[in-house]
Design a protein around this motif. Structure first.
Motif, mmCIF file in Angstrom:
data_model
loop_
_atom_site.group_PDB
_atom_site.id
_atom_site.type_symbol
_atom_site.label_atom_id
_atom_site.label_comp_id
_atom_site.label_asym_id
_atom_site.label_seq_id
_atom_site.Cartn_x
_atom_site.Cartn_y
_atom_site.Cartn_z
ATOM 1 N N ILE A 1 25.073 37.168 -8.841
ATOM 2 C CA ILE A 1 24.168 36.060 -8.506
ATOM 3 C C ILE A 1 23.018 36.559 -7.637
ATOM 4 O O ILE A 1 21.868 36.138 -7.786
ATOM 5 N N CYS A 2 23.347 37.500 -6.739
ATOM 6 C CA CYS A 2 22.339 38.058 -5.839
ATOM 7 C C CYS A 2 21.210 38.754 -6.596
ATOM 8 O O CYS A 2 20.080 38.829 -6.115
ATOM 9 N N ALA B 1 29.405 37.050 -6.957
ATOM 10 C CA ALA B 1 28.370 36.823 -5.946
ATOM 11 C C ALA B 1 27.326 37.935 -5.993
ATOM 12 O O ALA B 1 26.119 37.677 -5.855
ATOM 13 N N ALA C 1 24.705 33.487 -1.978
ATOM 14 C CA ALA C 1 25.527 33.867 -3.131
ATOM 15 C C ALA C 1 27.007 33.809 -2.789
ATOM 16 O O ALA C 1 27.830 33.335 -3.583
ATOM 17 N N LYS D 1 19.830 35.450 0.838
ATOM 18 C CA LYS D 1 20.319 35.327 -0.533
ATOM 19 C C LYS D 1 21.744 35.853 -0.677
ATOM 20 O O LYS D 1 22.526 35.355 -1.489
#
Length: 308
Positions: free
Chosen positions: A103-104, A100, A72, A68
């Protein structure tokens, strides 16, 4: 982040104060503009912290977590930065890395505080495109504060205008970004904001017009801007009110000689244009394509040529 002054804050049906930090971090991610200065951390390390709400006390990432992190960084075009020192990259790159990380977290909501600050136009467009894709493709709610109203107008589904300590307007960009409303919101007394093009314009040159500009279909725009920079008052015409030149001329020209769309030019408009051609020391033909409706523009051009 701030101590509550009063009232209640809910995320969906859950009260904010009753959520644990771990639960909250799986629902909401925050990206601030303050410059973080973590010691000895790579960009990948920063992004990986977004997975901590899902790890045990030791913060050890599983293979799924690692995947992930990679996904991201790929989503924000930052994979090539993964081994770089976070403190040694540019502001634009830093914003992408922090996004990012958000998003993670796999949140339902991402809140961003002026995410386009310090970014050049390329990275602004890139960042906003990523946010739009997250909202539309992944169903994430994106809330952000912006000072660039032109960007807010182009990307937002809903706008909240805050003036001082209260909400001034709420609605879609089409209903909120009206010329008079923006003037009042920002107390603009110099220049204007055009909601059609999402552009700001400096004040028009004042005084007796020195130039008559004949144009159509965008040919006058660079001329208008050039005269405005030189502080030369001018008149524009004859322009149909649906012409792209008209949108700019109405805020930069001392007068616009106008005509109704798709209709022949009237005697009144024609004579007014003749008046300014005879009165102004200079006439500029920015380029006018003559057709059936505006064929009298050809007569004006000939009149200007005879004058010189």
């Amino acid at each position: 982040l701030l101590r509550m002054v009063g009232g209640q804050v809910f995320i969906a049906s859950e009260e904010l104060r009753k959520l644990s930090y771990k639960d909250l971090s799986t629902k909401m991610a925050v990206v601030l503009t303050e410059r973080m200065k973590p010691e000895l951390m790579t960009c990948r390390d920063i992004v990986a912290t977004g997975r901590y709400p899902y790890t045990g006390r030791l913060g050890i990432l599983s293979a799924a977590d690692e995947a992930k992190v990679e996904a991201a960084m790929t989503a924000v075009h930052a994979l090539e930065l993964r081994n770089r020192d976070f403190n040694a990259i540019s502001d634009g790159q830093r914003q992408r890395v922090l996004l990012a990380r958000a998003i993670c977290q796999e949140p339902e909501i991402i809140i961003l505080d002026e995410p386009t600050s310090f970014l050049d136009i390329r990275h602004k467009l890139q960042l906003l495109s990523i946010l739009r894709d997250m909202a539309k493709q992944k169903g994430i709610t994106v809330i952000m504060s912006l000072h660039e109203i032109d960007l807010a107008q182009k990307i937002s589904d809903k706008i909240i205008c805050v003036q001082g300590d209260h909400v001034a307007r709420v609605g879609t960009p089409e209903t909120v970004f009206e010329e008079d409303a923006i003037r009042q919101l920002y107390q603009i007394d110099q220049g204007t904001f055009d909601p059609v093009f999402g552009s700001i314009e400096l004040p028009r040159p004042e005084g007796e017009p020195q130039v008559m500009v004949l144009s159509a279909c965008g040919t006058g725009i660079p001329v208008f801007r050039s005269l405005q920079k030189q502080d030369v008052p001018f008149v524009a015409g004859i322009l149909y009110t649906n012409d792209i030149d008209y949108r700019l001329a109405r805020v930069l020209a001392m007068e616009v000689v106008e005509a109704r769309p798709f209709m022949p030019i009237t005697d009144e408009a024609f004579n007014r244009a003749l008046y300014w051609i005879d009165r102004c020391p200079r006439v500029i033909n920015a380029g006018v394509e003559i057709g059936e409706c505006n064929k009298r523009m050809g007569e004006l051009i000939e009149r200007a040529r005879d004058k010189y």
